[in-house]
Scaffold this motif. Structure first.
Motif, PDB file in Angstrom:
ATOM      1  N   LEU A 444    -101.323 -29.559 -23.455  1.00  0.00           N
ATOM      2  CA  LEU A 444    -100.361 -30.664 -23.373  1.00  0.00           C
ATOM      3  C   LEU A 444    -100.460 -31.301 -21.996  1.00  0.00           C
ATOM      4  O   LEU A 444    -100.451 -30.597 -20.980  1.00  0.00           O
ATOM      5  CB  LEU A 444     -98.940 -30.151 -23.616  1.00  0.00           C
ATOM      6  CG  LEU A 444     -97.808 -31.133 -23.341  1.00  0.00           C
ATOM      7  CD1 LEU A 444     -97.847 -32.314 -24.306  1.00  0.00           C
ATOM      8  CD2 LEU A 444     -96.448 -30.418 -23.421  1.00  0.00           C
ATOM      9  N   LEU A 527     -96.704 -28.997 -30.662  1.00  0.00           N
ATOM     10  CA  LEU A 527     -98.111 -28.717 -30.383  1.00  0.00           C
ATOM     11  C   LEU A 527     -98.750 -28.102 -31.619  1.00  0.00           C
ATOM     12  O   LEU A 527     -98.255 -27.111 -32.161  1.00  0.00           O
ATOM     13  CB  LEU A 527     -98.239 -27.761 -29.192  1.00  0.00           C
ATOM     14  CG  LEU A 527     -97.777 -28.304 -27.838  1.00  0.00           C
ATOM     15  CD1 LEU A 527     -98.065 -27.285 -26.743  1.00  0.00           C
ATOM     16  CD2 LEU A 527     -98.456 -29.622 -27.515  1.00  0.00           C
ATOM     17  N   GLU A 535     -98.297 -36.935 -23.637  1.00  0.00           N
ATOM     18  CA  GLU A 535     -96.939 -37.437 -23.843  1.00  0.00           C
ATOM     19  C   GLU A 535     -96.506 -38.212 -22.607  1.00  0.00           C
ATOM     20  O   GLU A 535     -96.355 -37.640 -21.524  1.00  0.00           O
ATOM     21  CB  GLU A 535     -95.980 -36.273 -24.098  1.00  0.00           C
ATOM     22  CG  GLU A 535     -94.598 -36.690 -24.542  1.00  0.00           C
ATOM     23  CD  GLU A 535     -94.573 -37.186 -25.983  1.00  0.00           C
ATOM     24  OE1 GLU A 535     -93.656 -37.963 -26.308  1.00  0.00           O
ATOM     25  OE2 GLU A 535     -95.460 -36.800 -26.780  1.00  0.00           O
TER      26      GLU A 535
END
Length: 546
Positions: A444, A527, A535
């Protein structure tokens, strides 16, 4: 003829008795089944009527639609303005009779707040925030305050919080010392409303407590306040109060005890900066002690190899400055029960994260181990591995091996493989586990934009249980990358780091210090397996604290 009459009378007598028993028993049976009663008592009639002007009665009679009970009436029920002699509250079937024992002031609006005192008999359903209002003059005060109460760290609405106000002239005399005469309780959405208020200037607070005394007198209670007094000359709305556990004014030890395993636990009432513990007596124990602190640095645990003493004196220091000294007794020959057990760095599914060593952590400091008594098997075949100490933690060791994804492993720790600092040895134990596959993990990247580069922010990644997994202090727009995170749902929150120390800090009522503001990103991040997600997060300007 007389015999026939006697038989007739006897038959009728027994019939009457039978009917009496049937209907008599039926009359005292409680009805079975049906929906549960969730409705609190309802006011049917008030004498004099609610909102009466030119009130001159000596008592008030309130009639409810069902039988009820009073709970903690002298704690829950308040009358404003306060009277020196409290009224008497008497129950007469479904009626509540309030008898005044003090003289009422002239041309004054009185508000009787029943809090949570009125409850039905069977289910204890509470008639919340019920008030009875009257005036001894021709005018009834009609101003109001309303708003919302939230938790400062979660931004979630807080139900069942007490919102209270004090006239500013009485604030320092009453707050934290006496229960308020003007208060209400928040509803399930955290909303509150205070009505029939007199024009004036007030301090407003919210309190979440375990006890019902409505007095802020415990560091463990949650408190909220507004920095600015509220000048009430018209209806005031949209008041926001954020509850927090405040930084205590004075340091103290809240708990100290010997545990069953011989360790001593010391709990502080606040976080310490660079804490340290020093054993003053017996003095020869200080150089052999082992101390560990929890993550929030508000408690410590002391391990000592030598337990041959009958009392212990420990100094608590912060930044090498003494704060307090505790004294704890024990029997010199007192025995302790120890069981050496282990935990492992496996995920919630009992799997080892790809690329990680197996981390074994004992509940007590490890003195030594024998690797020959510890076996590791891969798919039922014993393999060769390395066992090394964790240099940062005396309670931990690493099993180093090239764990292969999808393979099944078994760690077997035979009896006496580990010895703790007290000479205790473990019982036979072990654990099966699997080396997880890389495709079950994700990457991420948060692209964080900040509103003011002269200020500091702390970005926190939380799992679905709201546990903080990682914190990053930033001062400018930046990208934060989180590699190797298990698939699932995550949240992001941002601390407006006022003092730039890299963490959230609470507030203090006496110092009129509000807690640092927190903004929570309103989107839950999911996820997926073997996924790289980005993001964008734009942090808004810090809200102005009222």
């Amino acid at each position: 003829m007389s015999n026939q009459k006697s038989v007739f009378l006897n038959k009728n007598f027994f019939l009457v008795i039978a009917l009496f028993l049937v209907y008599g028993c039926a009359s005292i049976q409680r009805p079975q089944g049906g929906p549960r009663d969730l409705t609190p008592p309802k006011l049917l009639k008030a004498t004099p009527e609610n909102m009466t002007r030119n009130f001159n009665a000596k008592q008030i009679r309130l009639e409810f639609d069902e039988f009820y009970k009073l709970s903690n009436q002298y704690q829950e029920i308040t009358i404003s303005p306060t009277q020196e002699k409290q009224p008497e509250y008497n129950i007469n079937r479904k009626n509540l009779i309030i008898e005044f024992k003090d003289t009422l002031q002239k041309n004054t609006t009185y508000v009787i707040n029943f809090g949570k005192a009125i409850q039905d008999v069977n289910e204890s359903n509470v008639l919340k925030n019920f008030t009875y209002v009257f005036s001894t003059g021709p005018h009834i005060d009609s101003l109001s305050m309303s708003g919302n109460v939230v938790n400062s760290t979660t931004n979630e609405k807080e139900k069942e919080a007490t919102v209270m106000i004090f006239p500013i002239s009485q604030d320092s005399l009453l707050f934290g010392k006496k229960k308020p005469s003007i208060f209400t309780t928040t509803d399930s959405s955290g909303n509150f409303s205070l009505n029939n208020l007199h024009e004036g200037t007030y301090r407003i607070y919210a309190l979440k407590e375990a006890s019902p005394d409505k007095i802020f007198n415990n560091d463990a209670e949650l408190i909220a306040f507004s920095n600015k007094p509220i000048v009430l000359n018209k209806d005031t709305s949209n008041i926001k109060l954020s509850l927090f556990k405040q930084i205590p004014d004075n340091f103290r030890v809240t708990e100290k005890k010997f545990n069953n395993d011989g360790t001593i636990s010391i709990v502080f009432n606040r976080r310490l900066e660079k804490p340290s513990l020093k054993i003053l007596y017996p003095p020869n124990l200080d150089n052999q002690k082992i101390v560990e602190y929890n993550k929030t640095l508000d408690s410590g645990k002391v391990y000592m190899r030598n337990m041959d003493f009958d009392s212990l004196s420990v100094a608590i220091l912060e930044n090498n400055k003494p704060l307090d000294t505790i004294y704890q007794r024990k029997g010199r020959k007192e025995s302790f029960v120890r069981n050496l057990v282990f935990k492992y760095n496996l995920n919630r599914d009992g799997r080892l994260k790809p690329g990680n060593d197996l981390h074994i952590t004992a509940n007590l400091p490890i003195e030594s181990y024998e690797q020959g008594l510890i076996t590791l098997s891969e798919d039922s075949v014993n393999v060769t591995y390395n066992l090394t100490k964790d240099t940062a933690d005396i309670k931990s060791v690493y099993v180093k091996y090239r764990f292969r994804p999808g393979r099944k492993y078994q760690l077997l720790i035979n009896e006496s493989a580990f010895t703790d600092i007290y000479g205790d040895k473990n019982k036979k134990t072990g654990i099966p586990f699997e080396a997880d596959k890389p495709e079950n993990y994700s990457t991420l990247t948060l692209k964080v934009t900040v509103p003011d580069t002269s200020k500091s922010y702390v970005v926190e990644l939380l799992d679905a249980q709201k546990v903080v997994l990682r914190s990053d202090a930033i001062t400018k727009t930046t990208s934060l990358t989180y590699k190797g995170y298990l698939t699932g749902k995550y949240n992001v929150r941002v601390v407006y780091d006022r003092n730039k120390n890299g963490r959230w800090d609470s507030g203090n009522v006496k110092q009129r210090l509000q807690p640092e503001n927190i903004w929570i990103y309103d989107k839950e991040i999911t996820l997926r397996p073997n996924w790289e997600a980005e993001e964008p997060i734009s942090v808004p300007k810090e809200p102005v604290t009222p």
